[in-house]
Design an enzyme around this catalytic site. Sequence first.
Site, PDB file in Angstrom:
ATOM      1  N   HIS A 195       0.895  -1.316   0.026  1.00  0.00           N
ATOM      2  CA  HIS A 195       0.185  -0.038   0.057  1.00  0.00           C
ATOM      3  C   HIS A 195       0.714   1.406   0.038  1.00  0.00           C
ATOM      4  O   HIS A 195       0.451   2.127  -0.478  1.00  0.00           O
ATOM      5  CB  HIS A 195      -1.008  -0.013   1.194  1.00  0.00           C
ATOM      6  CG  HIS A 195      -2.023  -0.857   0.991  1.00  0.00           C
ATOM      7  ND1 HIS A 195      -2.000  -2.334   1.319  1.00  0.00           N
ATOM      8  CD2 HIS A 195      -3.180  -0.564   0.085  1.00  0.00           C
ATOM      9  CE1 HIS A 195      -3.161  -2.812   0.629  1.00  0.00           C
ATOM     10  NE2 HIS A 195      -3.882  -1.908  -0.060  1.00  0.00           N
ATOM     11  N   GLU A 437     -11.300 -10.798  -4.374  1.00  0.00           N
ATOM     12  CA  GLU A 437      -9.751 -10.598  -4.293  1.00  0.00           C
ATOM     13  C   GLU A 437      -9.455 -11.823  -3.739  1.00  0.00           C
ATOM     14  O   GLU A 437      -8.133 -11.971  -3.324  1.00  0.00           O
ATOM     15  CB  GLU A 437      -9.613  -9.265  -3.602  1.00  0.00           C
ATOM     16  CG  GLU A 437     -10.282  -8.791  -2.443  1.00  0.00           C
ATOM     17  CD  GLU A 437      -9.930  -7.658  -1.903  1.00  0.00           C
ATOM     18  OE1 GLU A 437      -8.973  -7.050  -2.168  1.00  0.00           O
ATOM     19  OE2 GLU A 437     -10.902  -7.317  -0.850  1.00  0.00           O
ATOM     20  N   ASP A 461      -4.725  -8.077  -4.342  1.00  0.00           N
ATOM     21  CA  ASP A 461      -4.850  -9.403  -3.123  1.00  0.00           C
ATOM     22  C   ASP A 461      -5.129 -10.730  -4.096  1.00  0.00           C
ATOM     23  O   ASP A 461      -4.546 -11.760  -3.591  1.00  0.00           O
ATOM     24  CB  ASP A 461      -5.882  -8.870  -2.312  1.00  0.00           C
ATOM     25  CG  ASP A 461      -5.468  -8.360  -1.279  1.00  0.00           C
ATOM     26  OD1 ASP A 461      -4.171  -8.369  -0.600  1.00  0.00           O
ATOM     27  OD2 ASP A 461      -6.175  -7.190  -0.796  1.00  0.00           O
ATOM     28  N   CYS A 508     -10.129  -2.930 -10.079  1.00  0.00           N
ATOM     29  CA  CYS A 508      -9.700  -1.703  -9.269  1.00  0.00           C
ATOM     30  C   CYS A 508      -8.246  -1.996  -8.838  1.00  0.00           C
ATOM     31  O   CYS A 508      -7.809  -1.003  -8.215  1.00  0.00           O
ATOM     32  CB  CYS A 508     -10.776  -1.262  -8.355  1.00  0.00           C
ATOM     33  SG  CYS A 508     -10.961  -2.514  -6.954  1.00  0.00           S
TER      34      CYS A 508
HETATM   35  C1  PEP Z   1      -6.882  -5.149  -4.359  1.00  0.00           C
HETATM   36  O1  PEP Z   1      -6.489  -5.883  -3.641  1.00  0.00           O
HETATM   37  O2  PEP Z   1      -6.500  -5.238  -5.673  1.00  0.00           O
HETATM   38  C2  PEP Z   1      -7.497  -3.680  -4.045  1.00  0.00           C
HETATM   39  C3  PEP Z   1      -7.641  -2.926  -4.810  1.00  0.00           C
HETATM   40  O3  PEP Z   1      -7.509  -3.501  -2.780  1.00  0.00           O
HETATM   41  P1  PEP Z   1      -6.370  -2.921  -1.780  1.00  0.00           P
HETATM   42  O4  PEP Z   1      -5.055  -2.776  -2.793  1.00  0.00           O
HETATM   43  O5  PEP Z   1      -6.737  -1.807  -1.134  1.00  0.00           O
HETATM   44  O6  PEP Z   1      -5.872  -4.124  -0.921  1.00  0.00           O
HETATM   45 MG    MG Z   2      -7.331  -5.625  -1.277  1.00  0.00          MG
END
Ligand code: PEP
Ligand code: MG
Length: 577
Positions: A195, A437, A461, A508
């Site tokens: 992140h 995910e 994920d 996403c």
């Molecule tokens: C993902 O897991 O692709 C996602 C968009 O959520 P995050 O990156 O916040 O885990």
């Molecule tokens: Mg995620």
Amino acid sequence: MPFTLTGIAVSRGIAIGRAHLIAPAPIEVRHYLVEPDKTEVEVSRLQAAIEEVRDELVSLRGNLPKDAPEEMAAFLDVHAMFLKDEMIAEAPAELIRLRSYNAEWALTHQLEELVRQFDEIGDAYLCERKADVVQVVDRVLKALAGARPDLPIVSADQDAPMIVVAHDISPADMLKFKDRAFAGFATDLGGKTSHTAIVARSLDIPAAVGLVNASALIRQDDWLIVDGDSGTVIVNPTPIVLDEYRDRQSPHQLQLKKLQRLRFAPTQTLDGVPIALEANIELPEDAPHALESGAVGIGLFRSEFLFMNRKGDLPGEEEQFGAYRSVVESMRGLPVTIRTVDVGADKPLDADMPGNQTSALGLRAIRWSLSDPQMFLTQLRALLRASAFGKVRILLPMLAHSKEIDQTLDLLERARAELDQEGLPYDPNVEVGAMIEIPAAALALPMFLRRLNFLSVGTNDLIQYTLAVDRADGAVAHLYDPLHPAVLNLIARTIHEAKQAGLPVAVCGEMAGDPTMTRLLLGMGLTEFSLHPIQLLAVKQEILHADAARLSKVVDRLLAACEPEELQAELESLRAA
Ligand code: PEP
Ligand code: MG
């Protein structure tokens, strides 16, 4: 002397500036006994390191900028004085002679003794001196390790862009950098879709992570080039190399400028398939950028960032409502997809908060929300109330079990009933969707299709859980492969099954914002991408040059390929299609 560190490229572009060290890694100290006839050599090694640090402090003292704070000179004098003191200059050497300790061992042994003595005195002034001793010894240890010791925080050149160098930066800390100008960042730890990397990318700041020992080897104020395209950091580059990279900075910026021309062009493929490009945001203040970039809505608002840097409390209903409402209003009627809290793993809350989970398989995301129904209800009420001001969609992270969906829908029903009773307005048709995910979710899709209104594939994920590769661990970053056949098939079947059932489906995860993946996702039939506003135009450019029908045929062959060579060949044809 210039040197280069190689890590993982996470955010494109080239940054040139001075190092700003935060939380450097503690130096690892090896303990061993030296041969009895080698003790004097070891003493000389220690003395040479002490000498090196002393020279460095003297030179720094002599070159302090005119506007440096007065305490800086005093601080350097105190450190130089400690180096001459018997407790550092003599006592460790005696330990080497008497006990045959290696220099590092002797030095840390002596430090422990000194710290103990300072602690016993318990005087506030002396406590500060204890910190000085620790810092001085740390410098000598770094000199013994061959690294140049880091210098105190004083910038020799206040105007030079700042590059943050750290052992690790949490996403919460990255947020604090959002409103401070800095040109790049480099960390010892981290992976491509950690992140922290995601936030750097959303800020469009060149970054390299997984550099292993950057924070130990780089000194405060060193000149650095961060090459975010290759994941390398060049420390104290020669003037020729600096010039070369400065030349490379300009085309990148020119390219970004050129892309601006696409801002108002409708997004569709060559064969006329309309594509929706939505924005991923972390904080309400990101929403105006999303609108400016031409996004047709917010596809992912990571609400957990509202829950970070809180110093012991969680945001209440009014605060959350205010934040969600401000995003909805900024987007002027465009849809806003707000994901309920997704904390845990590499997105911990502050250390002393409940739910500060660090396990990727633990009580995170929807599991954490459902473990405290009252807290979850607070968020759901705030989300519903914001829906009175525009089009809100609620997105649920990390679902795998039908009971998680059922429990959430029940709570939502309760939130609606409460708001009705209180006479508070909300949109009765708010849609509820699931992040896909976890592989289990992708493989049991009918369960989601029946209960929810839309899907959003979280590739970050999905890749991590399918391949059992921690997305934030640089040591296994080479195995984190978005093009693994298992990953590709899970994404493709999710898009296909959702479309067949007539449910909207988006991607996403970071794959949606990577222009090298755009043709692949179009070929899978994807028509909704959610990505950082900064990536939007580069992806749009790919879409405008793509023929979705032709890509679809190549992708069908690509999904059947299991061997790397076959897959590679199909990927090449995808580029040409
Ligand atoms: C993902 O897991 O692709 C996602 C968009 O959520 P995050 O990156 O916040 O885990
Ligand atoms: Mg995620």
